[in-house]
Design an enzyme around this catalytic site. Structure first.
Site: not given
Length: 461
Positions: A240, A357
């Site tokens: 991430s 996400h």
């Protein structure tokens, strides 16, 4: 049942034109009714997408631009409708070949009894075909023994804790890094890391810069204690926001520009999460579970409650039979209350403030795009593997493009592990170093590739 039969508070599900069941208002949904709905779906041998809903209440609603006016001037509201998103997704799905779909999938049919069982007979899964594996996307292995090379990983959100960074201040350059970051961020980052409180540090706007700086400070520790590990590094990746750390470590971004990017990224994602109450949840499941179906039902549940912006989908692929899902708070609660009906084994909420996400993060794209166009990005001198597809970046323009897609696309960490570690039988593994708070990525690697994890070290601790 008549095809023109409408009910304001009910939804009729029709299965292959033969059987139908009335789905009650989601607010009055009971476990028994849900089981009946799932059972009829299974008996019809149809996927959830083949069911069609008939309701008098429209479910496709546009993003509320009035809410976006409450945030910063640079925060641009998402203007596409749900129906446009669905149409685009269907077109992309049709274009994607079966081969690509198989390559992008990294799950196994049998749930391991123990972590070591995943890779018990060698460095690749039993009966796997190396020529068709995702390892073909990785760089050509160096001529030297892989044991004399290294791979460096950087963690993402959820690894923060009050007091992080305290033991790193004694290493060269680290105090200066915190001072430089604080001047760009506009607040004392080190003070937030050392004193918290945790409720403040858990906020996205503080989490992301804190983890990036702590991870890069850990690199300075590794440089001081084992400089050769940096010199022989052949690949890097970050989970991430850790991908920005990896790009900085590889020389694609300067430290100052990386902090500027993370600052805007964190603020934009924080604002997007405040528009829609949402979160993330780790899910452990077995081969007979129906995680995708659970997300679809939860999404429909939220749509029929009248929520303006809805999503519930897989946000991260961690290792076989373990994923992170994200979406509206109502969707996650729905799945928690009905996990046995979808045969999900274990659920755990993550200490984050949004559905990262997923498509709920699309309002954050425009601010990040603006800052990425202003910073200098250079070609990495170490292969940096992307969260989007696990492949190493080859072009600068692709870095800018995929860092934007990264906001609303799932993190394919499991696939990335395959790209980096899958190799011919008998080939050694490189040494792996995790530079950042906690040792979460060490455990994830062990569940994906127990052999490779034997030479994995957590530098931070």
């Amino acid at each position: 049942m008549r095809d023109d039969h409408h009910h304001v508070n009910n939804v009729w599900l029709k299965l292959d034109g033969r059987r139908a069941v009335k789905h009650p208002n989601p607010q009055t949904l009971t476990r028994k009714m849900l089981r009946q709905w799932i059972q009829l779906t299974r008996q019809s041998l149809l996927s959830y997408q083949q069911l069609y809903l008939r309701t008098s209440k429209p479910t496709n609603q546009k993003f509320s631009t009035s809410n976006a006016l409450l945030v910063k001037d640079s925060f641009v509201a998402w203007k596409e409708s749900d129906s446009d998103n669905l149409k685009s997704s269907q077109e992309n799905f049709k274009k994607e070949s079966p081969k690509q779909l198989l390559e992008n999938s990294a799950s196994y049919q049998d749930i391991p009894v123990a972590p070591d069982d995943v890779w018990i007979k060698g460095p690749y899964p039993q009966n796997s075909n190396f020529n068709q594996s995702q390892a073909k996307f990785s760089k050509r292995p160096p001529s030297i023994d892989p044991q004399n090379t290294s791979v460096i990983f950087f963690p993402g959100q959820g690894t923060q804790y009050v007091g992080m960074g305290k033991d790193l201040l004694k290493y060269p350059n680290v105090p200066e890094m915190y001072e430089a970051a604080s001047s760009i961020l506009g607040y004392d980052l080190l003070d937030v890391c050392l004193k918290g409180p945790s409720k403040k540090l858990d906020k996205t706007i503080y989490q992301q810069p804190a983890i990036v700086v702590a991870s890069l400070a850990t690199v300075e520790k590794l440089r001081d204690e084992n400089p050769n590990a940096l010199e022989v590094c052949v690949a890097t990746a970050g989970f991430s926001v850790g991908e920005i750390t990896a790009l900085t470590f590889a020389g694609a971004l300067s430290f100052e520009d990386a902090i500027r990017v993370v600052k805007v990224r964190a603020e934009a994602m924080q604002l997007a999460s405040e528009l829609t109450p949402s979160g993330m949840m780790t899910v452990m499941y077995g081969p007979d579970s129906r995680l995708g179906f659970a997300c679809s039902v939860a999404k429909e549940f939220c749509q029929h409650k009248g929520l303006p912006d809805v999503d519930c989908s897989i946000a991260s692929y961690l290792y076989p039979h373990c994923k992170v899902i994200a979406g509206n708070d109502e969707a996650l609660t729905f799945i928690e209350h009905n996990k046995s009906d979808f045969r999900l084994k274990r659920l755990k909420r993550l200490p984050v403030s949004g559905a990262f996400h997923t498509h709920l993060m699309k309002p954050a794209v425009e601010p990040l795009k603006t800052v990425l166009e202003k910073v200098i990005i250079e070609e990495p001198f170490i292969p940096v593997h992307s969260n989007i597809d696990g492949k190493p970046y080859k072009k600068i323009k692709k870095i800018r493009k995929q860092l934007l897609q990264h906001l609303y696309s799932p993190v394919k960490w499991e696939q990335t592990m395959h790209v980096i570690y899958e190799r011919s039988q008998g080939t050694s593994f490189p040494k792996t170093y995790v530079c950042g708070p906690k040792n979460t990525l060490n455990g994830v690697l062990k569940m994906s590739n127990a052999k490779a994890s034997e030479s994995c070290t957590s530098v931070y601790s």
